[in-house]
Design a protein around this motif. Structure first.
Motif, mmCIF file in Angstrom:
data_model
loop_
_atom_site.group_PDB
_atom_site.id
_atom_site.type_symbol
_atom_site.label_atom_id
_atom_site.label_comp_id
_atom_site.label_asym_id
_atom_site.label_seq_id
_atom_site.Cartn_x
_atom_site.Cartn_y
_atom_site.Cartn_z
ATOM 1 N N ASP A 75 75.357 70.220 31.926
ATOM 2 C CA ASP A 75 75.306 71.681 32.103
ATOM 3 C C ASP A 75 76.683 72.303 31.866
ATOM 4 O OD1 ASP A 75 72.630 71.771 32.609
ATOM 5 O OD2 ASP A 75 72.826 71.649 34.783
ATOM 6 N N TYR A 76 77.729 71.571 32.256
ATOM 7 C CA TYR A 76 79.087 72.069 32.058
ATOM 8 C C TYR A 76 79.427 72.092 30.564
ATOM 9 C CZ TYR A 76 84.195 72.101 32.118
ATOM 10 O OH TYR A 76 85.499 72.408 31.874
ATOM 11 N N LEU A 77 79.055 71.033 29.866
ATOM 12 C CA LEU A 77 79.405 70.937 28.443
ATOM 13 C C LEU A 77 78.550 71.870 27.582
ATOM 14 C CD1 LEU A 77 79.792 67.050 28.204
ATOM 15 C CD2 LEU A 77 81.633 68.745 28.158
ATOM 16 N N LEU A 78 77.303 72.071 27.994
ATOM 17 C CA LEU A 78 76.392 72.928 27.229
ATOM 18 C C LEU A 78 75.801 73.972 28.178
ATOM 19 C CD1 LEU A 78 74.594 70.031 25.307
ATOM 20 C CD2 LEU A 78 76.130 71.682 24.282
ATOM 21 N N PRO A 79 76.589 75.000 28.518
ATOM 22 C CA PRO A 79 76.144 75.939 29.553
ATOM 23 C C PRO A 79 75.106 76.955 29.068
ATOM 24 C CG PRO A 79 78.334 76.524 28.753
ATOM 25 C CD PRO A 79 77.938 75.277 28.026
ATOM 26 N N ASN A 80 75.005 77.106 27.750
ATOM 27 C CA ASN A 80 74.136 78.149 27.213
ATOM 28 C C ASN A 80 72.692 77.633 27.135
ATOM 29 O OD1 ASN A 80 72.881 80.082 25.711
ATOM 30 N ND2 ASN A 80 74.529 80.246 24.176
ATOM 31 N N PRO A 81 71.721 78.334 27.754
ATOM 32 C CA PRO A 81 70.325 77.854 27.679
ATOM 33 C C PRO A 81 69.875 77.645 26.236
ATOM 34 C CG PRO A 81 70.499 79.708 29.214
ATOM 35 C CD PRO A 81 71.855 79.553 28.567
ATOM 36 N N ALA A 82 70.450 78.424 25.298
ATOM 37 C CA ALA A 82 70.039 78.268 23.897
ATOM 38 C C ALA A 82 70.498 76.933 23.301
ATOM 39 C CB ALA A 82 70.592 79.422 23.075
ATOM 40 N N ASP A 83 71.432 76.233 24.007
ATOM 41 C CA ASP A 83 71.866 74.915 23.530
ATOM 42 C C ASP A 83 70.783 73.856 23.740
ATOM 43 O OD1 ASP A 83 74.386 75.827 22.847
ATOM 44 O OD2 ASP A 83 75.196 75.446 24.843
ATOM 45 N N TRP A 84 69.811 74.199 24.574
ATOM 46 C CA TRP A 84 68.819 73.205 24.995
ATOM 47 C C TRP A 84 67.450 73.516 24.419
ATOM 48 C CZ3 TRP A 84 70.385 68.924 27.367
ATOM 49 C CH2 TRP A 84 71.659 68.944 27.942
ATOM 50 N N ASN A 85 66.739 72.464 24.136
ATOM 51 C CA ASN A 85 65.357 72.596 23.704
ATOM 52 C C ASN A 85 64.539 71.757 24.681
ATOM 53 O OD1 ASN A 85 62.996 72.856 22.307
ATOM 54 N ND2 ASN A 85 63.573 71.524 20.598
ATOM 55 N N SER A 86 64.100 72.390 25.770
ATOM 56 C CA SER A 86 63.408 71.638 26.831
ATOM 57 C C SER A 86 61.935 71.470 26.471
ATOM 58 C CB SER A 86 63.504 72.383 28.166
ATOM 59 O OG SER A 86 64.845 72.512 28.524
ATOM 60 N N LYS A 87 61.436 70.257 26.673
ATOM 61 C CA LYS A 87 60.063 69.949 26.267
ATOM 62 C C LYS A 87 59.364 69.166 27.365
ATOM 63 C CE LYS A 87 59.913 70.929 21.745
ATOM 64 N NZ LYS A 87 59.114 72.095 21.386
ATOM 65 N N ILE A 88 58.085 69.425 27.541
ATOM 66 C CA ILE A 88 57.272 68.483 28.317
ATOM 67 C C ILE A 88 56.819 67.428 27.315
ATOM 68 C CG2 ILE A 88 55.078 68.171 29.542
ATOM 69 C CD1 ILE A 88 55.512 70.919 30.728
ATOM 70 N N ARG A 89 57.047 66.158 27.668
ATOM 71 C CA ARG A 89 56.697 65.101 26.712
ATOM 72 C C ARG A 89 55.206 65.163 26.383
ATOM 73 N NH1 ARG A 89 57.615 58.995 28.471
ATOM 74 N NH2 ARG A 89 56.260 59.658 30.130
ATOM 75 N N GLU A 90 54.902 65.171 25.091
ATOM 76 C CA GLU A 90 53.491 65.077 24.708
ATOM 77 C C GLU A 90 53.359 63.981 23.671
ATOM 78 O OE1 GLU A 90 49.895 67.688 22.782
ATOM 79 O OE2 GLU A 90 51.518 68.759 23.774
ATOM 80 N N ALA A 91 52.945 62.805 24.134
ATOM 81 C CA ALA A 91 52.772 61.681 23.221
ATOM 82 C C ALA A 91 51.339 61.184 23.381
ATOM 83 C CB ALA A 91 53.769 60.580 23.567
ATOM 84 N N TRP A 92 50.751 60.741 22.276
ATOM 85 C CA TRP A 92 49.359 60.310 22.295
ATOM 86 C C TRP A 92 49.255 58.894 21.752
ATOM 87 C CZ3 TRP A 92 45.313 63.807 23.714
ATOM 88 C CH2 TRP A 92 45.756 65.103 24.039
ATOM 89 N N VAL A 93 48.387 58.132 22.370
ATOM 90 C CA VAL A 93 48.158 56.745 21.939
ATOM 91 C C VAL A 93 46.839 56.714 21.163
ATOM 92 C CG1 VAL A 93 47.833 54.376 22.746
ATOM 93 C CG2 VAL A 93 49.165 56.002 24.132
ATOM 94 N N TRP A 94 46.868 56.137 19.969
ATOM 95 C CA TRP A 94 45.612 55.984 19.199
ATOM 96 C C TRP A 94 45.013 54.632 19.537
ATOM 97 C CZ3 TRP A 94 42.029 58.497 16.616
ATOM 98 C CH2 TRP A 94 41.184 57.793 15.760
ATOM 99 N N MET A 95 43.906 54.610 20.244
ATOM 100 C CA MET A 95 43.234 53.334 20.527
ATOM 101 C C MET A 95 41.758 53.573 20.805
ATOM 102 S SD MET A 95 44.849 52.358 24.280
ATOM 103 C CE MET A 95 43.710 51.033 24.716
ATOM 104 N N ARG A 96 40.961 52.546 20.562
ATOM 105 C CA ARG A 96 39.504 52.631 20.723
ATOM 106 C C ARG A 96 38.933 53.828 19.950
ATOM 107 N NH1 ARG A 96 41.615 48.617 22.495
ATOM 108 N NH2 ARG A 96 41.491 47.948 24.679
ATOM 109 N N GLY A 97 39.545 54.136 18.808
ATOM 110 C CA GLY A 97 39.022 55.193 17.938
ATOM 111 C C GLY A 97 39.253 56.595 18.455
#
Ligand SMILES: Cc1cc2nc3c(=O)[nH]c(=O)nc-3n(C[C@H](O)[C@H](O)[C@H](O)COP(=O)(O)OP(=O)(O)OC[C@H]3O[C@@H](n4cnc5c(N)ncnc54)[C@H](O)[C@@H]3O)c2cc1C
Length: 200
Positions: A75-97
Motif C-alpha cells: 500500500d505504501y509503494l502503490l498508494p493509488n487505487p488506480a495502481d491496483w486491479n483487484s479481482k475475485i478469482r474466477e477459475a473453472w475446471v473442465w471435467m466430466r464434460g
C-alpha cells in the motif's frame, strides 16, 4: 555489518527494503549492497514492455498477501487505487464434460451424483476419524486428511499430479503455506443441496 544481497527479484528487494528500514531505525552498522545480473529489477515477477507497448509478465501476475507487513508495504509503494486491479478469482475446471468453478470442493453439485456421494462420504469419514489423525508426512497424507478419499480420487490427486508432475506421496507438506484451499464441510453440503456455485 556488511550485507550482500544477490538478486533483485522479490526476495532480494524485500531483504534490501528490510535492511534499509533497520538501518534508518538507527542501526547504522548495517551496510547493504544488492547485486543484480539483469538490466532490470524484479526477477520472475517483473513485467516487460515490448516495442508495441504490450506488457509481458515474466512470471507472477497475481499478488495475494496474508501478512500485514507485506500488505502495508504494498500500500505504501502503490498508494493509488488506480495502481491496483483487484479481482475475485474466477477459475473453472473442465471435467466430466462440464465446467466446474474452482475451488472444486465448494462446487460439488456440478459433479455426477455418485461422485458427490463419494466426496461427501470421504469428508464425513474424516470427521469421524479426525481425533486419530497423526501429523501428515506427505502431501498425499495431508490431502487425504483434509479432503477425504472421495475428493482425492475425483480431483485432488489427479489435479495435483498435473500441477506438480510428481505424485503427492513424493512431496512433503512444508511448502504449502496457504497455497492449497481447504474445506468448509457445512458450506460444501449447503452448496450441494442448494445447487449453488461458490467462486473465489
Ligand atoms: C510462470 C510463473 C507464474 C508465477 N505466478 C505468480 C503469481 O501469480 N503470484 C505470485 O506471487 N508468484 C508467482 N510466481 C512466483 C514468483 O514469480 C516467484 O516466487 C518470485 O519471483 C521469486 O522471487 P525470488 O526473488 O526468489 O527469485 P526471482 O524472481 O527468480 O529473482 C531472482 C533474481 O536474481 C537474479 N540473479 C540470479 N542469479 C544471480 C547472480 N548470480 N548474480 C546476480 N543476480 C542474480 C535474477 O536475474 C533475478 O532477477 C510465478 C512464477 C512463474 C515462473
Amino acid at each position: 555489518m556488511k550485507i550482500v544481497i544477490i538478486g533483485g527479484g522479490p526476495c532480494g528487494l524485500g531483504a534490501a527494503w528490510r535492511a534499509e528500514e533497520i538501518r534508518r531505525q538507527g542501526n547504522q552498522t548495517i551496510d547493504w549492497t544488492l547485486v543484480e545480473t539483469s538490466a532490470d529489477a524484479g526477477g520472475l515477477a517483473r513485467t516487460v514492455v515490448d516495442e508495441q507497448g504490450f506488457l509481458w509478465d515474466m512470471g507472477g501476475h497475481v499478488i495475494f498477501s496474508h501478512y500485514a507487513y507485506f500488505t502495508r508495504l504494498l500500500d505504501y509503494l502503490l498508494p493509488n487505487p488506480a495502481d491496483w486491479n483487484s479481482k475475485i478469482r474466477e477459475a473453472w475446471v473442465w471435467m466430466r464434460g462440464t465446467f466446474i468453478p474452482y475451488p472444486l470442493q465448494q462446487n460439488l453439485h456440478r459433479l455426477p451424483k455418485h461422485e458427490i456421494v463419494a466426496c461427501i462420504d470421504g469428508l464425513l469419514e474424516n470427521e469421524r476419524r479426525r481425533s486419530s489423525f497423526t501429523k501428515p508426512a506427505t502431501f498425499a497424507d495431508w490431502m487425504e486428511q483434509s479432503f477425504g478419499r472421495g475428493l482425492c480420487d475425483t480431483f485432488m490427486r489427479p489435479y495435483n499430479f498435473k500441477v506438480w508432475a510428481y505424485t503427492a506421496d513424493k512431496m512433503n507438506v512444508e511448502w504449502m503455506g496457504e497455497r492449497v484451499a481447504t474445506v468448509n464441510l457445512s458450506r460444501i453440503i449447503h452448496n450441494v443441496i442448494l445447487g449453488k456455485d461458490e467462486l473465489g
